[in-house]
Motif scaffolding. Structure first.
Motif, PDB file in Angstrom:
ATOM      1  N   CYS A 264       0.841  -1.202   0.000  1.00  0.00           N
ATOM      2  CA  CYS A 264       0.000   0.000   0.000  1.00  0.00           C
ATOM      3  C   CYS A 264       0.879   1.257   0.000  1.00  0.00           C
ATOM      4  O   CYS A 264       0.724   2.138  -0.853  1.00  0.00           O
TER       5      CYS A 264
ATOM      6  N   ASP B 122       9.439   0.924   9.384  1.00  0.00           N
ATOM      7  CA  ASP B 122      10.228   0.314  10.464  1.00  0.00           C
ATOM      8  C   ASP B 122      10.923  -0.966   9.994  1.00  0.00           C
ATOM      9  O   ASP B 122      11.667  -1.584  10.747  1.00  0.00           O
TER      10      ASP B 122
ATOM     11  N   ARG C 231       9.738  -3.895   9.421  1.00  0.00           N
ATOM     12  CA  ARG C 231       9.176  -5.196   9.805  1.00  0.00           C
ATOM     13  C   ARG C 231       8.302  -5.718   8.671  1.00  0.00           C
ATOM     14  O   ARG C 231       7.613  -4.944   8.001  1.00  0.00           O
TER      15      ARG C 231
ATOM     16  N   ALA D  98       1.695  -7.468   6.313  1.00  0.00           N
ATOM     17  CA  ALA D  98       0.804  -8.393   5.591  1.00  0.00           C
ATOM     18  C   ALA D  98       1.225  -8.562   4.136  1.00  0.00           C
ATOM     19  O   ALA D  98       0.953  -9.592   3.519  1.00  0.00           O
ATOM     20  N   SER D  99       1.919  -7.565   3.583  1.00  0.00           N
ATOM     21  CA  SER D  99       2.297  -7.660   2.170  1.00  0.00           C
ATOM     22  C   SER D  99       3.290  -8.783   1.922  1.00  0.00           C
ATOM     23  O   SER D  99       3.448  -9.234   0.787  1.00  0.00           O
TER      24      SER D  99
ATOM     25  N   PHE E  28      -1.621 -14.714   1.651  1.00  0.00           N
ATOM     26  CA  PHE E  28      -1.852 -15.952   0.907  1.00  0.00           C
ATOM     27  C   PHE E  28      -1.325 -15.870  -0.532  1.00  0.00           C
ATOM     28  O   PHE E  28      -1.190 -16.885  -1.215  1.00  0.00           O
TER      29      PHE E  28
ATOM     30  N   GLN F  97      -2.471 -14.443  -3.491  1.00  0.00           N
ATOM     31  CA  GLN F  97      -3.284 -14.621  -4.699  1.00  0.00           C
ATOM     32  C   GLN F  97      -3.451 -13.293  -5.411  1.00  0.00           C
ATOM     33  O   GLN F  97      -3.878 -12.321  -4.782  1.00  0.00           O
TER      34      GLN F  97
ATOM     35  N   TYR G 156      12.818   3.638   9.778  1.00  0.00           N
ATOM     36  CA  TYR G 156      12.334   4.644  10.699  1.00  0.00           C
ATOM     37  C   TYR G 156      11.100   4.118  11.424  1.00  0.00           C
ATOM     38  O   TYR G 156      10.132   3.717  10.777  1.00  0.00           O
TER      39      TYR G 156
ATOM     40  N   ALA H  47       8.117   5.285  13.235  1.00  0.00           N
ATOM     41  CA  ALA H  47       7.457   6.578  13.453  1.00  0.00           C
ATOM     42  C   ALA H  47       6.508   6.519  14.646  1.00  0.00           C
ATOM     43  O   ALA H  47       5.861   5.505  14.893  1.00  0.00           O
TER      44      ALA H  47
ATOM     45  N   PRO I 229      -5.649  -0.924   1.909  1.00  0.00           N
ATOM     46  CA  PRO I 229      -6.275  -1.635   0.791  1.00  0.00           C
ATOM     47  C   PRO I 229      -6.978  -2.867   1.349  1.00  0.00           C
ATOM     48  O   PRO I 229      -6.459  -3.520   2.250  1.00  0.00           O
TER      49      PRO I 229
ATOM     50  N   TRP J 286      -4.195  -6.695  -1.399  1.00  0.00           N
ATOM     51  CA  TRP J 286      -3.087  -6.048  -2.118  1.00  0.00           C
ATOM     52  C   TRP J 286      -3.425  -5.939  -3.597  1.00  0.00           C
ATOM     53  O   TRP J 286      -2.965  -5.019  -4.284  1.00  0.00           O
ATOM     54  N   THR J 287      -4.269  -6.857  -4.102  1.00  0.00           N
ATOM     55  CA  THR J 287      -4.684  -6.769  -5.505  1.00  0.00           C
ATOM     56  C   THR J 287      -5.275  -5.388  -5.808  1.00  0.00           C
ATOM     57  O   THR J 287      -5.143  -4.887  -6.924  1.00  0.00           O
TER      58      THR J 287
HETATM   59  C1  LIG Z   1      -3.391 -13.953   5.961  1.00  0.00           C
HETATM   60  C2  LIG Z   1      -3.690 -12.949   4.885  1.00  0.00           C
HETATM   61  C3  LIG Z   1      -3.909 -13.384   3.595  1.00  0.00           C
HETATM   62  C4  LIG Z   1      -4.160 -12.454   2.580  1.00  0.00           C
HETATM   63  N1  LIG Z   1      -4.260 -12.899   1.306  1.00  0.00           N
HETATM   64  C5  LIG Z   1      -4.368 -12.004   0.290  1.00  0.00           C
HETATM   65  C6  LIG Z   1      -4.348 -12.451  -1.055  1.00  0.00           C
HETATM   66  O1  LIG Z   1      -4.209 -13.642  -1.330  1.00  0.00           O
HETATM   67  N2  LIG Z   1      -4.478 -11.518  -2.041  1.00  0.00           N
HETATM   68  C7  LIG Z   1      -4.626 -10.186  -1.770  1.00  0.00           C
HETATM   69  O2  LIG Z   1      -4.757  -9.397  -2.719  1.00  0.00           O
HETATM   70  N3  LIG Z   1      -4.629  -9.729  -0.489  1.00  0.00           N
HETATM   71  C8  LIG Z   1      -4.485 -10.605   0.541  1.00  0.00           C
HETATM   72  N4  LIG Z   1      -4.453 -10.168   1.837  1.00  0.00           N
HETATM   73  C9  LIG Z   1      -4.567  -8.724   2.115  1.00  0.00           C
HETATM   74  C10 LIG Z   1      -3.224  -8.014   1.849  1.00  0.00           C
HETATM   75  O3  LIG Z   1      -2.142  -8.782   2.299  1.00  0.00           O
HETATM   76  C11 LIG Z   1      -3.206  -6.659   2.548  1.00  0.00           C
HETATM   77  O4  LIG Z   1      -4.369  -5.938   2.183  1.00  0.00           O
HETATM   78  C12 LIG Z   1      -2.003  -5.810   2.134  1.00  0.00           C
HETATM   79  O5  LIG Z   1      -0.813  -6.559   2.093  1.00  0.00           O
HETATM   80  C13 LIG Z   1      -1.852  -4.666   3.108  1.00  0.00           C
HETATM   81  O6  LIG Z   1      -0.735  -3.905   2.723  1.00  0.00           O
HETATM   82  P1  LIG Z   1      -0.278  -2.658   3.581  1.00  0.00           P
HETATM   83  O7  LIG Z   1       0.864  -2.053   2.869  1.00  0.00           O
HETATM   84  O8  LIG Z   1      -1.472  -1.830   3.919  1.00  0.00           O
HETATM   85  O9  LIG Z   1       0.179  -3.263   4.997  1.00  0.00           O
HETATM   86  P2  LIG Z   1       1.537  -3.997   5.396  1.00  0.00           P
HETATM   87  O10 LIG Z   1       2.012  -4.872   4.312  1.00  0.00           O
HETATM   88  O11 LIG Z   1       1.263  -4.615   6.729  1.00  0.00           O
HETATM   89  O12 LIG Z   1       2.592  -2.827   5.533  1.00  0.00           O
HETATM   90  C14 LIG Z   1       2.594  -1.912   6.592  1.00  0.00           C
HETATM   91  C15 LIG Z   1       4.035  -1.582   6.915  1.00  0.00           C
HETATM   92  O13 LIG Z   1       4.058  -0.474   7.813  1.00  0.00           O
HETATM   93  C16 LIG Z   1       5.036  -0.718   8.782  1.00  0.00           C
HETATM   94  N5  LIG Z   1       4.771   0.062   9.995  1.00  0.00           N
HETATM   95  C17 LIG Z   1       3.817  -0.170  10.925  1.00  0.00           C
HETATM   96  N6  LIG Z   1       3.929   0.717  11.926  1.00  0.00           N
HETATM   97  C18 LIG Z   1       4.974   1.531  11.603  1.00  0.00           C
HETATM   98  C19 LIG Z   1       5.591   2.637  12.243  1.00  0.00           C
HETATM   99  N7  LIG Z   1       5.181   3.074  13.440  1.00  0.00           N
HETATM  100  N8  LIG Z   1       6.643   3.255  11.627  1.00  0.00           N
HETATM  101  C20 LIG Z   1       7.100   2.819  10.433  1.00  0.00           C
HETATM  102  N9  LIG Z   1       6.558   1.755   9.797  1.00  0.00           N
HETATM  103  C21 LIG Z   1       5.504   1.123  10.376  1.00  0.00           C
HETATM  104  C22 LIG Z   1       4.883  -2.220   9.032  1.00  0.00           C
HETATM  105  O14 LIG Z   1       5.986  -2.771   9.708  1.00  0.00           O
HETATM  106  C23 LIG Z   1       4.751  -2.734   7.617  1.00  0.00           C
HETATM  107  O15 LIG Z   1       6.010  -2.960   7.036  1.00  0.00           O
HETATM  108  C24 LIG Z   1      -4.222 -11.069   2.883  1.00  0.00           C
HETATM  109  C25 LIG Z   1      -4.016 -10.635   4.203  1.00  0.00           C
HETATM  110  C26 LIG Z   1      -3.734 -11.561   5.190  1.00  0.00           C
HETATM  111  C27 LIG Z   1      -3.464 -11.076   6.585  1.00  0.00           C
END
Ligand SMILES: Cc1cc2nc3c(=O)[nH]c(=O)nc-3n(C[C@H](O)[C@H](O)[C@H](O)COP(=O)(O)OP(=O)(O)OC[C@H]3O[C@@H](n4cnc5c(N)ncnc54)[C@H](O)[C@@H]3O)c2cc1C
Length: 339
Positions: free
Chosen positions: A16, A36, A38, A41-42, A46, A48, A160, A162, A321, A324-325
């Protein structure tokens, strides 16, 4: 004097945060991304690339967004693909198959009925369809997006952790430790979002939900396979073996032992025999609104004009989101709001 100020500071570099950074840079905005480091979820999902076929009768808005957005991933997702470029949707009942077929037609999802007797090694289903879903190696996809960010003019992600602070007088957030000054802050912190907001004294309507899935070595799948009635087991090819997933029970998942047992029972039911001790369970976290959304494909909250239950904040957007799709869809909405 060097001006290190930016238009937008993105917190989080999951799919995202990075799609927002790329989209903002393509629109000529000066952007920086902090994370940070770590794995969120990305990386632990799973994997897909959804066509939307699975959600069509139940969540048509999510399904439509997946269908419309998935092509935007192809250049990055193709080199990360495991198995075939299409999957199978299987049904025990012809009625359920018809319900899905009607929904796919309404959205325009490209599903092709195939002979159920040819549906791999599984006990013959009542109906089978070829659907354009495939399985992705998330670490390859994430690395590809980091490269795309670089070539789109986004500076390297800064390591970082935050902390947000909201000044009650000005109604603006600042970031500690101090980050480059920015006109707007976009919180794309996935499961870190509710805590970051709460600790800053910003009221919100989000919560985290944990989801379990399994990795089973020693079994193979040609492509993604979903049973769309019955137990709703999903399997997909992995680097070695398969990934297996089941929906939650009454909205929740049990303990690690309970979820392992549930997955093993489902594998037995579908005659996918395996060494029981090898199944490993992976937990991931999704951050969601507490109330059901009309469109769960993405949530973008502009705190300059907050919805009910959110504290007004003059320089903050929150982006989540649904999948992630649909992350590019979420990124478009963020950049529209920033314009
Ligand atoms: C088990 C599971 C299966 C899924 N399967 C699918 C699938 O098959 N297909 C699909 O399209 N979607 C799927 N999803 C949904 C998809 O994975 C998520 O919607 C998407 O990855 C979210 O992305 P994001 O960037 O919002 O969050 P994240 O990938 O979690 O990224 C957030 C980032 O912010 C960082 N962060 C948090 N706090 C701080 C801070 N204080 N300072 C700095 N950084 C920080 C975190 O460490 C992390 O690196 C699934 C989700 C789960 C949990």
């Amino acid at each position: 004097m060097i001006d290190d100020s930016v238009d937008v500071l993105v917190i989080g570099s999951g799919l995202c945060g990075l799609t927002i950074a790329v989209t903002a840079a393509r629109h000529g905005l000066r952007v920086r991304c902090l994370s940070d480091g770590r794995p969120g979820a990305s990386l632990a999902n799973f994997g897909q690339l959804h066509s939307g076929a699975v959600y069509a009768p139940v969540l048509p808005a999510l399904s439509t967004a997946c269908w419309e957005q998935r092509d935007r991933w192809h250049d990055l997702a193709r080199p990360a693909r495991f198995g075939k470029a299409h999957g199978l949707a299987l049904f025990h009942s012809a009625d359920a198959a018809q319900r899905y077929l009607d929904a796919w037609r309404r959205i325009g999802i490209d599903a092709l009925e195939v002979d159920p007797r040819g549906a791999g090694r599984f006990p013959s289903p009542a109906a089978a369809f070829r659907i354009p879903d495939y399985s992705v190696d998330m670490s390859v996809l994430n690395a590809g997006l980091v490269d795309l960010a670089r070539t789109s003019g986004v500076p390297d992600v800064q390591r970082y952790t935050a902390v947000l602070r909201r000044d009650p007088e000005s109604g603006l957030v600042s970031i500690a430790p101090p980050a480059p000054p920015s006109r707007m802050v976009v919180l794309a912190a996935g499961g870190g979002t509710p805590t970051l907001l709460s600790n800053a004294g910003i009221q919100h309507t989000l919560h985290n939900r944990r989801i379990a899935w399994g990795r089973q070595p020693g079994l193979a799948a040609e492509g993604v396979t979903y049973w769309l009635d019955g137990d709703l087991l999903a399997i997909s090819p992995d680097r070695s073996g398969i990934r297996v997933g089941l929906p939650s029970v009454k909205g929740g998942y049990g303990t690690t032992a309970e979820e392992r047992a549930r997955l093993l029972e489902a594998l037995d039911r579908h005659r996918l025999h395996q060494s029981r001790s090898d199944l490993s369970l992976i937990w991931g976290t999704v951050c969601e609104p507490t109330s059901l959304l009309a469109d769960p494909s993405s949530l973008v909250v502009d705190l300059r004009r907050p919805p009910d239950g959110w504290t007004p904040t003059g320089n903050l957007l929150v982006a989540l989101p649904g999948k992630w799709t649909t992350a590019w869809h979420c990124a478009d909405q963020v950049v529209d709001a920033l314009a």
